[in-house]
Design a protein around this motif. Structure first.
Motif, short mmCIF file in Angstrom:
data_model
loop_
_atom_site.label_atom_id
_atom_site.label_comp_id
_atom_site.label_asym_id
_atom_site.label_seq_id
_atom_site.Cartn_x
_atom_site.Cartn_y
_atom_site.Cartn_z
N LYS A 28 -19.94 19.88 15.32
CA LYS A 28 -20.25 18.46 15.15
C LYS A 28 -20.66 18.19 13.71
O LYS A 28 -21.16 19.07 13.01
N LEU A 29 -20.46 16.96 13.32
CA LEU A 29 -20.93 16.50 12.01
C LEU A 29 -22.31 15.89 12.19
O LEU A 29 -22.52 15.06 13.08
N ILE A 30 -23.27 16.32 11.38
CA ILE A 30 -24.60 15.73 11.37
C ILE A 30 -24.73 14.92 10.09
O ILE A 30 -24.64 15.47 8.98
N VAL A 31 -24.90 13.63 10.24
CA VAL A 31 -25.04 12.73 9.09
C VAL A 31 -26.52 12.41 8.91
O VAL A 31 -27.19 11.97 9.85
N LEU A 32 -27.03 12.62 7.69
CA LEU A 32 -28.47 12.50 7.44
C LEU A 32 -28.89 11.09 7.03
O LEU A 32 -29.88 10.92 6.32
N ARG B 10 -31.19 8.47 11.27
CA ARG B 10 -31.42 7.15 10.67
C ARG B 10 -32.01 7.29 9.27
O ARG B 10 -32.93 8.09 9.05
N GLY B 11 -31.47 6.51 8.32
CA GLY B 11 -31.96 6.53 6.96
C GLY B 11 -32.68 5.24 6.59
O GLY B 11 -32.66 4.27 7.35
N ASN B 12 -33.29 5.22 5.43
CA ASN B 12 -34.00 4.01 5.00
C ASN B 12 -33.03 2.85 4.74
O ASN B 12 -33.41 1.68 4.86
N HIS B 13 -31.76 3.14 4.45
CA HIS B 13 -30.82 2.05 4.25
C HIS B 13 -30.41 1.41 5.57
O HIS B 13 -30.02 0.24 5.59
N GLU B 14 -30.50 2.13 6.67
CA GLU B 14 -30.34 1.51 7.97
C GLU B 14 -31.50 0.55 8.24
O GLU B 14 -31.30 -0.55 8.80
N ASP B 15 -32.70 0.93 7.83
CA ASP B 15 -33.85 0.03 7.95
C ASP B 15 -33.65 -1.22 7.10
O ASP B 15 -33.97 -2.34 7.52
N LEU B 16 -33.10 -1.04 5.89
CA LEU B 16 -32.86 -2.17 5.01
C LEU B 16 -31.86 -3.15 5.62
O LEU B 16 -32.02 -4.37 5.55
N TYR B 17 -30.81 -2.60 6.24
CA TYR B 17 -29.80 -3.46 6.86
C TYR B 17 -30.43 -4.27 7.99
O TYR B 17 -30.20 -5.48 8.12
N CYS C 137 -21.43 18.51 1.58
CA CYS C 137 -21.24 18.89 2.98
C CYS C 137 -21.35 20.39 3.11
O CYS C 137 -20.66 21.13 2.41
N ILE C 138 -22.26 20.87 3.96
CA ILE C 138 -22.42 22.30 4.16
C ILE C 138 -22.12 22.64 5.62
O ILE C 138 -22.18 21.77 6.48
N VAL C 139 -21.80 23.88 5.88
CA VAL C 139 -21.52 24.36 7.23
C VAL C 139 -22.64 25.32 7.64
O VAL C 139 -22.94 26.27 6.94
N LEU C 140 -23.28 25.02 8.76
CA LEU C 140 -24.36 25.85 9.29
C LEU C 140 -23.93 26.40 10.64
O LEU C 140 -23.52 25.66 11.53
N GLU C 141 -24.03 27.71 10.77
CA GLU C 141 -23.73 28.35 12.06
C GLU C 141 -24.99 28.35 12.91
O GLU C 141 -26.01 28.87 12.51
#
Length: 234
Positions: free
Chosen positions: A18-22, A52-59, A229-233
Motif C-alpha cells: 500500500k501507499l502511505i501518504v503523509l 491528515r496534514g495541516n494543509h487538509e486543515d487549511l482547506y 518515496c521510500i519502500v519499507l518492508e
C-alpha cells in the motif's frame, strides 16, 4: 508523484503493498484534479493509507470557517487555488459569491471522500506514520513528551501537524518505533543536524532525512519538483 512511485516499483510490485501518504496532498500544484482522481482510484482499490496534514486543515478552514474568502494565508499556501481547481469555480465569480464558492469546494471528492478517510497517524510493528510529529508541547528549549500521545485530543493532533519533526525528535519520543513524517523540508535536517548543505541554497539536500528514531520525507516539492518515496518492508 507518479514518477516517484514508478521508480519505487509501486505499480509493478506483485506482492501485497500500500501507499502511505503523509498528508498535504494538494496546494501549490497545477494538477489538483488529476491527483484527486488518482487518490480516489487508489482508495477504491484499497491501495492507500492517508494521513491528515495541516494543509487538509487549511482547506477545511477555507470552505467552512472562512466561507470561501481568499485570506492571505489561503492564497500564499495555495489552498485557494486548489479549491478553485477542484471545484471548477470561476476565479472572478468566486471573489463575489464566496459562499457559493465555499459550497462548491465542499462538494468535491477531496472534501467529501478523501479528507474524511484521513487519520491522525498509522502504526505498524516498527513504524509510526504521522504528518508533522506526534502530539507534544513546545518548551523554551525544545519539546516535551506526551506519554499517551495515541489518545491525544483532536486539538493536540491538529497542533502536531505543524511541528517540525526533525527539530522535535531528539527530545519528545522514547519508544522503539521509528516515526516517519512529512510536513517540514528535509533540507532542514541535512543542514541543521547533519551539517550537509544549506536549507534552500544551491547546495541544499532534499532527499529523505534519517535520524535515530525518525525518517523525514518532505521534499519541498513546490521548490524541487520531485517527491520523496521510500519502500519499507513490514
Amino acid at each position: 508523484m507518479i514518477a516517484a512511485l514508478n521508480q519505487a516499483g509501486f505499480f509493478a510490485d506483485q506482492q501485497p503493498h500500500k501507499l502511505i501518504v503523509l498528508g498535504d496532498l494538494f496546494d501549490r500544484g497545477k494538477e489538483a484534479k488529476e491527483l484527486e482522481a488518482f487518490i480516489s482510484d487508489l482508495m477504491d482499490k484499497d491501495l492507500v493509507i492517508l494521513i491528515r496534514g495541516n494543509h487538509e486543515d487549511l482547506y477545511e478552514d477555507l470552505v467552512t470557517v472562512d466561507k470561501g474568502i481568499g485570506l492571505n494565508h489561503h492564497i500564499s499556501n495555495g489552498t485557494y487555488d486548489t479549491a478553485l481547481q477542484l471545484s471548477g469555480f470561476d476565479p472572478v465569480i468566486a471573489t463575489i459569491r464566496h459562499y457559493d464558492f465555499a459550497e462548491a469546494a465542499q462538494q468535491t471528492i477531496y472534501y467529501q471522500k478523501i479528507i474524511p478517510a484521513m487519520r491522525d497517524f498509522y502504526e505498524t510493528e516498527h513504524y509510526v506514520f504521522v504528518h508533522g510529529w506526534i502530539p507534544c508541547f513546545r518548551e523554551r528549549h525544545g519539546y516535551s513528551h506526551i506519554s499517551d500521545w495515541r489518545k491525544a485530543s483532536d486539538d493536540l493532533w491538529k497542533n502536531a501537524r505543524w511541528v517540525n519533526g526533525m527539530a522535535a525528535y531528539a527530545t519528545v519520543y522514547e519508544e522503539d518505533k521509528v516515526i516517519v513524517c512529512g510536513h517540514w523540508h528535509t533540507s532542514y535536517g541535512h543542514s541543521k543536524i547533519d551539517h550537509n548543505g544549506s536549507e534552500f541554497g544551491s547546495d541544499a539536500v532534499f532527499t529523505p532525512f534519517y535520524g535515530n528514531g525518525i525518517i523525514a520525507l518532505d521534499a519541498c516539492t513546490s521548490k524541487t519538483g520531485f517527491v520523496n518515496c521510500i519502500v519499507l518492508e513490514e
